[in-house]
Design an enzyme around this catalytic site. Structure first.
Site, PDB file in Angstrom:
ATOM      1  N   TYR A 216      29.919  56.760  19.470  1.00 51.47           N
ATOM      2  CA  TYR A 216      31.151  57.198  20.147  1.00 51.47           C
ATOM      3  C   TYR A 216      31.984  58.111  19.241  1.00 51.47           C
ATOM      4  O   TYR A 216      32.741  57.619  18.398  1.00 51.47           O
ATOM      5  CB  TYR A 216      31.967  55.969  20.569  1.00 51.47           C
ATOM      6  CG  TYR A 216      31.191  55.071  21.500  1.00 51.47           C
ATOM      7  CD1 TYR A 216      31.277  55.212  22.875  1.00 51.47           C
ATOM      8  CD2 TYR A 216      30.307  54.109  20.990  1.00 51.47           C
ATOM      9  CE1 TYR A 216      30.522  54.418  23.734  1.00 51.47           C
ATOM     10  CE2 TYR A 216      29.544  53.307  21.833  1.00 51.47           C
ATOM     11  CZ  TYR A 216      29.660  53.472  23.207  1.00 51.47           C
ATOM     12  OH  TYR A 216      28.905  52.694  24.054  1.00 51.47           O
TER      13      TYR A 216
ATOM     14  N   ALA B 200      25.072  45.018  21.169  1.00 42.24           N
ATOM     15  CA  ALA B 200      23.844  45.831  21.124  1.00 42.24           C
ATOM     16  C   ALA B 200      23.049  45.520  19.856  1.00 42.24           C
ATOM     17  O   ALA B 200      21.814  45.540  19.884  1.00 42.24           O
ATOM     18  CB  ALA B 200      24.214  47.307  21.202  1.00 42.24           C
TER      19      ALA B 200
ATOM     20  N   HIS C   3      34.537  53.715  20.421  1.00 41.53           N
ATOM     21  CA  HIS C   3      34.372  52.911  21.633  1.00 41.53           C
ATOM     22  C   HIS C   3      35.738  52.365  22.044  1.00 41.53           C
ATOM     23  O   HIS C   3      36.560  52.036  21.199  1.00 41.53           O
ATOM     24  CB  HIS C   3      33.387  51.765  21.366  1.00 41.53           C
ATOM     25  CG  HIS C   3      33.132  50.917  22.576  1.00 41.53           C
ATOM     26  ND1 HIS C   3      33.700  49.682  22.746  1.00 41.53           N
ATOM     27  CD2 HIS C   3      32.398  51.159  23.704  1.00 41.53           C
ATOM     28  CE1 HIS C   3      33.314  49.183  23.914  1.00 41.53           C
ATOM     29  NE2 HIS C   3      32.519  50.048  24.510  1.00 41.53           N
TER      30      HIS C   3
ATOM     31  N   LYS D  15      22.177  64.604  40.002  1.00 38.56           N
ATOM     32  CA  LYS D  15      22.274  65.924  40.672  1.00 38.56           C
ATOM     33  C   LYS D  15      22.019  66.986  39.611  1.00 38.56           C
ATOM     34  O   LYS D  15      22.780  67.116  38.665  1.00 38.56           O
ATOM     35  CB  LYS D  15      23.672  66.130  41.262  1.00 38.56           C
ATOM     36  CG  LYS D  15      23.961  65.281  42.475  1.00 38.56           C
ATOM     37  CD  LYS D  15      23.700  66.061  43.759  1.00 38.56           C
ATOM     38  CE  LYS D  15      23.852  65.225  45.005  1.00 38.56           C
ATOM     39  NZ  LYS D  15      22.761  64.277  45.259  1.00 38.56           N
TER      40      LYS D  15
ATOM     41  N   ASP E  36      28.903  47.236  30.038  1.00 37.91           N
ATOM     42  CA  ASP E  36      30.346  47.008  30.160  1.00 37.91           C
ATOM     43  C   ASP E  36      30.626  45.664  30.813  1.00 37.91           C
ATOM     44  O   ASP E  36      29.725  45.026  31.348  1.00 37.91           O
ATOM     45  CB  ASP E  36      30.969  48.134  31.000  1.00 37.91           C
ATOM     46  CG  ASP E  36      31.015  49.434  30.213  1.00 37.91           C
ATOM     47  OD1 ASP E  36      31.440  49.384  29.044  1.00 37.91           O
ATOM     48  OD2 ASP E  36      30.616  50.473  30.761  1.00 37.91           O
TER      49      ASP E  36
ATOM     50  N   HIS F 228      16.985  52.278  29.801  1.00 38.68           N
ATOM     51  CA  HIS F 228      18.136  51.664  29.146  1.00 38.68           C
ATOM     52  C   HIS F 228      18.046  50.153  29.370  1.00 38.68           C
ATOM     53  O   HIS F 228      17.827  49.703  30.490  1.00 38.68           O
ATOM     54  CB  HIS F 228      19.435  52.224  29.724  1.00 38.68           C
ATOM     55  CG  HIS F 228      19.660  53.656  29.339  1.00 38.68           C
ATOM     56  ND1 HIS F 228      20.854  54.303  29.505  1.00 38.68           N
ATOM     57  CD2 HIS F 228      18.824  54.564  28.757  1.00 38.68           C
ATOM     58  CE1 HIS F 228      20.760  55.543  29.051  1.00 38.68           C
ATOM     59  NE2 HIS F 228      19.520  55.728  28.606  1.00 38.68           N
TER      60      HIS F 228
ATOM     61  N   GLN G 293      28.266  59.223  23.307  1.00 37.91           N
ATOM     62  CA  GLN G 293      29.075  59.269  24.516  1.00 37.91           C
ATOM     63  C   GLN G 293      29.452  60.737  24.757  1.00 37.91           C
ATOM     64  O   GLN G 293      29.475  61.542  23.812  1.00 37.91           O
ATOM     65  CB  GLN G 293      30.338  58.426  24.301  1.00 37.91           C
ATOM     66  CG  GLN G 293      31.271  58.337  25.474  1.00 37.91           C
ATOM     67  CD  GLN G 293      30.588  57.773  26.704  1.00 37.91           C
ATOM     68  OE1 GLN G 293      29.882  58.512  27.396  1.00 37.91           O
ATOM     69  NE2 GLN G 293      30.765  56.497  26.956  1.00 37.91           N
TER      70      GLN G 293
ATOM     71  N   GLU H 246      19.548  62.577  31.394  1.00 42.41           N
ATOM     72  CA  GLU H 246      19.608  61.178  31.833  1.00 42.41           C
ATOM     73  C   GLU H 246      19.788  61.135  33.343  1.00 42.41           C
ATOM     74  O   GLU H 246      20.557  61.916  33.890  1.00 42.41           O
ATOM     75  CB  GLU H 246      20.806  60.524  31.136  1.00 42.41           C
ATOM     76  CG  GLU H 246      21.101  59.104  31.570  1.00 42.41           C
ATOM     77  CD  GLU H 246      22.386  58.563  30.938  1.00 42.41           C
ATOM     78  OE1 GLU H 246      22.415  58.373  29.713  1.00 42.41           O
ATOM     79  OE2 GLU H 246      23.346  58.331  31.692  1.00 42.41           O
TER      80      GLU H 246
HETATM   81  P1  FAD Z   1      28.053  47.688  21.130  1.00 49.82           P
HETATM   82  O1  FAD Z   1      27.390  48.533  20.134  1.00 49.82           O
HETATM   83  O2  FAD Z   1      27.669  46.247  21.202  1.00 49.82           O
HETATM   84  O3  FAD Z   1      29.627  47.815  20.882  1.00 49.82           O
HETATM   85  C1  FAD Z   1      30.555  47.333  21.851  1.00 49.82           C
HETATM   86  C2  FAD Z   1      31.899  47.092  21.177  1.00 49.82           C
HETATM   87  O4  FAD Z   1      31.820  45.952  20.346  1.00 49.82           O
HETATM   88  C3  FAD Z   1      32.346  48.236  20.268  1.00 49.82           C
HETATM   89  O5  FAD Z   1      33.754  48.317  20.354  1.00 49.82           O
HETATM   90  C4  FAD Z   1      31.939  47.776  18.865  1.00 49.82           C
HETATM   91  O6  FAD Z   1      32.760  48.346  17.869  1.00 49.82           O
HETATM   92  C5  FAD Z   1      32.132  46.271  18.987  1.00 49.82           C
HETATM   93  N1  FAD Z   1      31.216  45.464  18.170  1.00 49.82           N
HETATM   94  C6  FAD Z   1      29.904  45.668  17.940  1.00 49.82           C
HETATM   95  N2  FAD Z   1      29.391  44.673  17.205  1.00 49.82           N
HETATM   96  C7  FAD Z   1      30.405  43.792  16.966  1.00 49.82           C
HETATM   97  C8  FAD Z   1      30.515  42.540  16.284  1.00 49.82           C
HETATM   98  N3  FAD Z   1      29.471  41.985  15.671  1.00 49.82           N
HETATM   99  N4  FAD Z   1      31.733  41.914  16.269  1.00 49.82           N
HETATM  100  C9  FAD Z   1      32.805  42.472  16.896  1.00 49.82           C
HETATM  101  N5  FAD Z   1      32.762  43.657  17.538  1.00 49.82           N
HETATM  102  C10 FAD Z   1      31.568  44.303  17.596  1.00 49.82           C
HETATM  103  N6  FAD Z   1      26.106  51.278  30.350  1.00 49.82           N
HETATM  104  C11 FAD Z   1      25.350  50.719  31.325  1.00 49.82           C
HETATM  105  O7  FAD Z   1      25.778  49.761  31.978  1.00 49.82           O
HETATM  106  N7  FAD Z   1      24.091  51.222  31.613  1.00 49.82           N
HETATM  107  C12 FAD Z   1      23.552  52.258  30.939  1.00 49.82           C
HETATM  108  O8  FAD Z   1      22.428  52.663  31.232  1.00 49.82           O
HETATM  109  C13 FAD Z   1      24.338  52.866  29.910  1.00 49.82           C
HETATM  110  N8  FAD Z   1      23.870  53.930  29.197  1.00 49.82           N
HETATM  111  C14 FAD Z   1      24.623  54.469  28.179  1.00 49.82           C
HETATM  112  C15 FAD Z   1      24.106  55.535  27.426  1.00 49.82           C
HETATM  113  C16 FAD Z   1      24.861  56.092  26.399  1.00 49.82           C
HETATM  114  C17 FAD Z   1      24.297  57.226  25.590  1.00 49.82           C
HETATM  115  C18 FAD Z   1      26.174  55.603  26.122  1.00 49.82           C
HETATM  116  C19 FAD Z   1      27.016  56.211  25.049  1.00 49.82           C
HETATM  117  C20 FAD Z   1      26.685  54.555  26.862  1.00 49.82           C
HETATM  118  C21 FAD Z   1      25.924  53.964  27.888  1.00 49.82           C
HETATM  119  N9  FAD Z   1      26.403  52.888  28.642  1.00 49.82           N
HETATM  120  C22 FAD Z   1      25.639  52.330  29.644  1.00 49.82           C
HETATM  121  C23 FAD Z   1      27.756  52.358  28.398  1.00 49.82           C
HETATM  122  C24 FAD Z   1      27.768  51.195  27.373  1.00 49.82           C
HETATM  123  O9  FAD Z   1      27.072  50.092  27.887  1.00 49.82           O
HETATM  124  C25 FAD Z   1      29.228  50.861  27.107  1.00 49.82           C
HETATM  125  O10 FAD Z   1      29.846  51.909  26.416  1.00 49.82           O
HETATM  126  C26 FAD Z   1      29.485  49.526  26.443  1.00 49.82           C
HETATM  127  O11 FAD Z   1      30.871  49.221  26.594  1.00 49.82           O
HETATM  128  C27 FAD Z   1      29.176  49.460  24.958  1.00 49.82           C
HETATM  129  O12 FAD Z   1      27.844  49.488  24.733  1.00 49.82           O
HETATM  130  P2  FAD Z   1      27.270  49.596  23.222  1.00 49.82           P
HETATM  131  O13 FAD Z   1      25.813  49.460  23.327  1.00 49.82           O
HETATM  132  O14 FAD Z   1      27.838  50.760  22.529  1.00 49.82           O
HETATM  133  O15 FAD Z   1      27.903  48.233  22.612  1.00 49.82           O
END
Ligand code: FAD
Length: 318
Positions: free
Chosen positions: A180, A145, A184, A306, A127, A95, A211, A19
């Site tokens: 995660y 998501a 998470h 890097k 985030d 992404h 993660q 990545e």
């Molecule tokens: P979600 O799957 O939406 O989950 C977020 C939280 O909400 C979790 O605690 C989940 O349990 C909870 N949740 C989900 N659905 C519900 C619901 N219906 N009701 C209540 N709670 C719910 N960040 C960036 O800004 N840019 C990037 O390019 C980026 N790339 C990443 C790549 C990877 C492989 C990983 C692991 C993370 C990346 N992140 C990136 C970070 C990511 O955006 C954060 O970890 C963010 O806080 C959560 O994203 P998610 O898609 O897992 O969210």
């Protein structure tokens, strides 16, 4: 080609991928190429390109006041994906975030990806912005998501927002989502978080990238628990080599992950960050060797732009 097809085609052989993050605006893309070039000898079938959230900057107005502006410091994800795809003839995975985008803007990003022949997207919530305590979606934006995965799945069925067109050329995106192993940071429990992951898969996600983690047992337990929860898509481990001493505080604080005691003391014993980088490389090699032996589909590295350490790791494995 879809990530899931790459995995199928590999027929049990572990693939290498990584990545990258877009450069800060105003910089040249050649720096990025210089970091990608050495990694191409390991034949990555795909490269992920992150998307950064918008942030506030404060401009001095010269009269004792500050002007607050909102800006994206590392734009260009889709453009970089297109550039890399055509320069190296490799699949790229942009992404796509909920945070900072309306559903309409997301649709336009996806339409661009479709025209550019990008077959995979990683669907993420993003985030909270640095001044926010909790994540807040844009008005008219996706909240979780899962909502974003649903929007992409709808597009794959030719269903655009507002039903204003009838599609004769459907998209067919392969959709990745985040998982995660240590839950998470906002999730009340690992089990609840797994339920949410299952919802993402049920909504159309084709694979999961984890993660970072530094103890493989966490990954193995996560994969097992995910299977029990009915998640049957590939779960790709994400590996980050520790690179500076500051990571000892930063990574647990930002990602709420545990670092093994032996790794902590090895890093603490380092005199320079060059030594820390070497410890990070050696730890990642050991982690990767065990994951490789366990037959993971892909070893996916967080390079942060890097590549020297990822190159040193991959040289031992691929
Ligand atoms: P979600 O799957 O939406 O989950 C977020 C939280 O909400 C979790 O605690 C989940 O349990 C909870 N949740 C989900 N659905 C519900 C619901 N219906 N009701 C209540 N709670 C719910 N960040 C960036 O800004 N840019 C990037 O390019 C980026 N790339 C990443 C790549 C990877 C492989 C990983 C692991 C993370 C990346 N992140 C990136 C970070 C990511 O955006 C954060 O970890 C963010 O806080 C959560 O994203 P998610 O898609 O897992 O969210």
């Amino acid at each position: 080609m879809k990530i899931t097809e790459h995995i199928k085609k590999a027929d049990g052989k572990t693939l290498f991928s990584f990545e990258i993050i877009p450069p800060k605006k105003g910089n040249n893309i050649n720096d990025l190429y210089n970091n990608i070039d050495p990694l191409m000898e390991f034949n990555p079938p795909f490269i992920d390109v992150t998307t950064s959230r918008e942030e506030y900057v404060y401009i001095d107005k010269g009269n004792g006041l500050l002007d607050r502006k909102i800006t994206r410091m590392r734009p260009g994800t889709v453009g970089i994906c297109a550039a890399i795809k055509h320069k190296y003839d490799v699949d790229t995975v942009p992404h796509v975030l909920c945070g900072g985008f309306t559903k309409e803007e997301t649709e336009y990003v996806l339409v661009d990806c479709h025209y550019l022949g990008i077959d995979n997207v990683m669907a993420l919530r993003g985030d909270a912005m640095s001044h926010q305590k909790y994540f807040t979606p844009n008005q008219g934006g996706n909240h979780y998501a899962t909502d974003l995965v649903k929007q992409i799945s709808d597009l794959n069925c030719g269903k655009y927002l507002h039903d204003v067109i009838e599609s004769t050329n459907k998209a067919d995106f392969c959709i990745g989502v985040a998982g995660y192993p240590e839950k998470h940071l906002e999730a009340p429990s690992l089990q609840t978080d797994l339920k949410r992951l299952k919802e993402k898969v049920d909504a159309g996600a084709d694979y999961v990238v984890t993660q970072m983690f530094f103890d493989n047992q966490k990954y193995f337990a996560f994969v097992e628990a995910a299977k029990k929860a009915g998640i049957n898509v590939p779960i790709i481990p994400g590996i980050k080599p520790i690179a500076v001493k500051r990571h000892l505080q930063l990574l647990p604080q930002v990602f709420k992950i545990d670092l093994p005691e032996t790794l902590i003391s090895s890093v603490e014993n380092c005199k320079t960050n060059k030594d820390v980088r070497q410890v990070g490389i050696e730890w990642a090699i050991q982690q990767s060797k065990e994951l490789l032996a366990a037959g993971v589909p892909v070893l996916h590295y967080y390079s942060m732009g890097k590549s020297d350490n990822v190159h040193a790791i991959a040289s031992e494995l691929f």
